[in-house]
Design an enzyme around this catalytic site. Structure first.
Site, mmCIF file in Angstrom:
data_model
loop_
_atom_site.group_PDB
_atom_site.id
_atom_site.type_symbol
_atom_site.label_atom_id
_atom_site.label_comp_id
_atom_site.label_asym_id
_atom_site.label_seq_id
_atom_site.Cartn_x
_atom_site.Cartn_y
_atom_site.Cartn_z
ATOM 1 N N ARG A 156 0.830 -1.204 0.000
ATOM 2 C CA ARG A 156 0.000 0.000 0.000
ATOM 3 C C ARG A 156 0.865 1.254 0.000
ATOM 4 N NH1 ARG A 156 -4.871 -2.121 4.089
ATOM 5 N NH2 ARG A 156 -5.996 -3.229 2.422
ATOM 6 N N TRP A 199 -6.464 -0.922 -6.475
ATOM 7 C CA TRP A 199 -5.802 -2.133 -5.990
ATOM 8 C C TRP A 199 -5.167 -1.924 -4.616
ATOM 9 C CZ3 TRP A 199 -1.837 -3.068 -10.516
ATOM 10 C CH2 TRP A 199 -0.893 -2.059 -10.546
ATOM 11 N N GLU A 200 -4.857 -3.052 -3.975
ATOM 12 C CA GLU A 200 -4.389 -3.091 -2.581
ATOM 13 C C GLU A 200 -5.393 -2.441 -1.628
ATOM 14 O OE1 GLU A 200 -2.151 -5.017 -2.276
ATOM 15 O OE2 GLU A 200 -0.849 -4.933 -4.025
ATOM 16 N N GLY A 201 -6.668 -2.535 -1.970
ATOM 17 C CA GLY A 201 -7.724 -1.964 -1.143
ATOM 18 C C GLY A 201 -8.147 -0.614 -1.678
#
Length: 430
Positions: free
Chosen positions: A114, A261-263
Site C-alpha cells: 500500500r 488495488w491493494e484496497g
C-alpha cells in the site's frame, strides 16, 4: 502430502505480473483453506506455490507445478504489467507461518504494498507535472490579462494565465508535498528496522502502530490526488493532452488503478476511521493531532524566519485545521455509537480531510526550511528553488487546504440521506 507440503486447487485473479520470463521461477503467495479450516477469514492459510517444481534439495526442475495461466486481462492501463488469472490444479505448495492465520500474515507485506501504491500516485503527479510544466512554458496562446508578457512573440506562453498556473501549482503541491509525506513514513520504517535490530521491540511496535495509522492516509489520499494531478496534466495540454503521442494520457490511464488495488480508497477510509481510530478508542488520532498542534504552535510562537514566508499565519491555519479534525472525529464517534452507518458515510471524506491536513503539515515544514535557507543566503544559487517552495506553500494554504471546509458537511451528513433510498428507487431494473 508428505514433507509438510500441500496440494492446492482453485483460481486466483488480478495477479500483477503473474506470468513473465524475468526469472527462472515464479513463487506465488496463495491464500487457501486447509481441510479442517473453520469458516470465514479465520480459516484462511497462506502458502508459497512455485510455477516450476522444486526438489527437496532446492534443485529447480522444468516441470510445471499445476499452476497455469487462464487468461491475461485486457486493461485500461498499466500495459507493461501482465495481469493474470491463474488456475491451480493440485499445485504443490508449502505453508507460510501458522495454519489459519493467512490473512494476518498477508498484511505484513500488504501494508508495504500500500505504501508502494501511494508512491505510484506520487509518481503520476510528478510525471504529469513535469510534462505539463514544460508544455506550458513553450505553448503560445492569447495574451496575459494584465498585458503582454512576451510582446516579441505572436502570443504569450500559457504559463502566464491564472487558470494554467492554478493547475500547475496544484500538481506541484501534490507531487512535492506527497513526496515529503512518503519520506516521513520511510524514515519511520528505518527507525522501526533499527529498533528491531537493537532488540527494542516495544519501540518497534509503537512505530509500527503509527505507520498503521498513516498508511491508509497515504495510500487513499495520494492515489486519488495522483489521479487529479494526471487529469490536470491533460487539461494543461488541452486537446493535445488527449493524444497518445504526448504521453500525458497514459499517466492518467496508468494511475487510475492505484486507488483501486491493494484496497480501494473506500476500504482505506474504513480502515482509518473504523479500525485505526474508533476501535482503538481514538488513541492514534489523539497522539497524531498532539504532534500537529505542537508543530503549528512552534511556527506561531517561534517561527524559523519572520522575513521570508508566512510561517505564523500558516501555522495558525494548520492549528485551526487540526482542531477541526479533532472536533469532527469526536462528533463522528458520538454519532457512530448509535448508528454504525455514520462511520461508513463519514469515512471517505474523513480520509480526504486527513490527507489535506497532512499535506499542509509537510508544506509548513518545507516552507520553514526554505525560509531559513533564504535567511542564511538570500542570493545563493538555490534561491529560486527556496522561493518556489515558499510561494507554493502560500498557494497550498490559500487554495488547497480550504477544501476541507467542503468535506466537513459530508463527514457529518445524516445517514438517512444515503441509506433511505431503496435499490428499486435508484432506477427501474429491466
Amino acid at each position: 502430502i508428505e514433507g509438510g507440503k500441500y496440494k492446492i486447487s482453485g483460481t486466483k485473479i488480478f495477479i500483477s505480473c503473474g506470468e513473465h520470463d524475468f526469472t527462472d521461477n515464479i513463487l506465488h503467495c496463495v491464500l487457501a483453506r486447509l481441510p479442517d479450516a473453520p469458516p470465514g477469514i479465520k480459516g484462511i492459510s497462506l502458502f508459497a506455490v512455485p510455477k516450476f517444481t522444486v526438489e527437496d534439495d532446492g534443485t529447480l526442475t522444468d516441470k510445471l507445478n499445476g499452476a497455469t495461466i487462464g487468461r491475461i486481462e485486457s486493461k485500461m492501463g498499466c500495459h507493461g504489467s501482465p495481469t493474470c488469472e491463474i488456475n491451480f490444479d493440485g499445485a504443490v505448495g508449502e505453508l507460510i507461518g501458522t495454519p489459519h492465520k493467512g490473512m494476518s500474515h498477508m498484511f505484513t507485506f500488504i501494508n508495504t504494498s500500500r505504501m508502494g501504491t501511494a508512491i505510484q500516485g506520487l509518481a503520476a503527479a510528478e510525471g504529469s507535472y513535469q510534462l505539463a510544466l514544460s508544455y506550458a512554458k513553450d505553448r503560445l496562446a492569447m495574451r496575459s490579462l494584465s498585458g503582454p508578457k512576451a510582446p516579441e512573440k505572436a502570443a504569450d506562453p500559457i504559463i502566464v494565465h491564472p487558470a494554467v498556473r492554478s493547475m500547475l501549482l496544484t500538481q506541484k503541491c501534490i507531487a512535492e508535498g506527497g513526496r515529503s509525506m512518503i519520506y516521513d513514513c520511510a524514515f519511520l520504517g528505518d527507525e522501526m528496522a533499527e529498533a528491531e535490530a537493537n532488540g527494542d521491540h516495544a519501540k518497534a511496535k509503537a512505530i509500527d502502530d503509527r505507520l498503521g495509522f498513516l498508511t491508509p492516509i497515504l495510500k487513499g489520499f495520494l492515489t486519488e490526488k495522483g489521479s487529479e494531478a494526471a487529469s490536470l496534466g491533460i487539461q494543461v495540454y488541452g486537446g493535445h493532452g488527449y493524444i497518445k503521442s504526448n504521453g500525458v494520457e497514459q499517466i492518467a490511464r496508468d494511475v487510475r488503478i492505484a486507488s483501486v488495488w491493494e484496497g480501494t480508497t473506500q476500504i482505506q477510509a474504513l480502515d482509518l476511521l473504523g479500525r485505526k481510530i474508533m476501535l482503538q478508542k481514538l488513541k492514534p488520532i489523539n497522539s497524531h493531532l498532539a504532534g500537529l498542534r505542537k508543530l503549528a504552535m512552534d511556527n506561531i510562537t517561534n517561527p524559523a524566519s519572520t522575513s521570508n514566508g508566512a510561517l505564523r499565519s500558516h501555522g495558525f491555519a494548520l492549528l485551526k485545521a487540526s482542531l477541526r479534525w479533532h472536533y469532527l472525529t469526536l462528533r463522528v464517534a458520538a454519532k457512530g455509537a448509535t448508528n454504525k452507518d455514520a462511520i461508513g458515510i463519514a469515512s471517505e471524506p474523513y480520509l480526504m480531510m486527513a490527507g489535506y491536513i497532512s499535506l499542509g503539515e509537510q508544506w509548513l515544514k518545507m516552507e520553514a526550511a526554505a525560509a531559513k535557507a533564504l535567511d542564511k543566503n538570500p542570493d545563493g544559487p538555490d534561491a529560486d528553488f527556496y522561493k518556489g517552495k515558499i510561494l507554493a506553500a502560500r498557494f497550498y494554504f490559500e487554495n488547497m487546504l480550504p477544501r476541507i471546509e467542503a468535506l466537513a458537511p459530508r463527514i457529518l451528513a445524516d445517514p438517512s440521506s444515503l441509506m433511505e433510498i431503496t435499490p428499486e428507487q435508484f432506477a427501474k431494473s429491466d
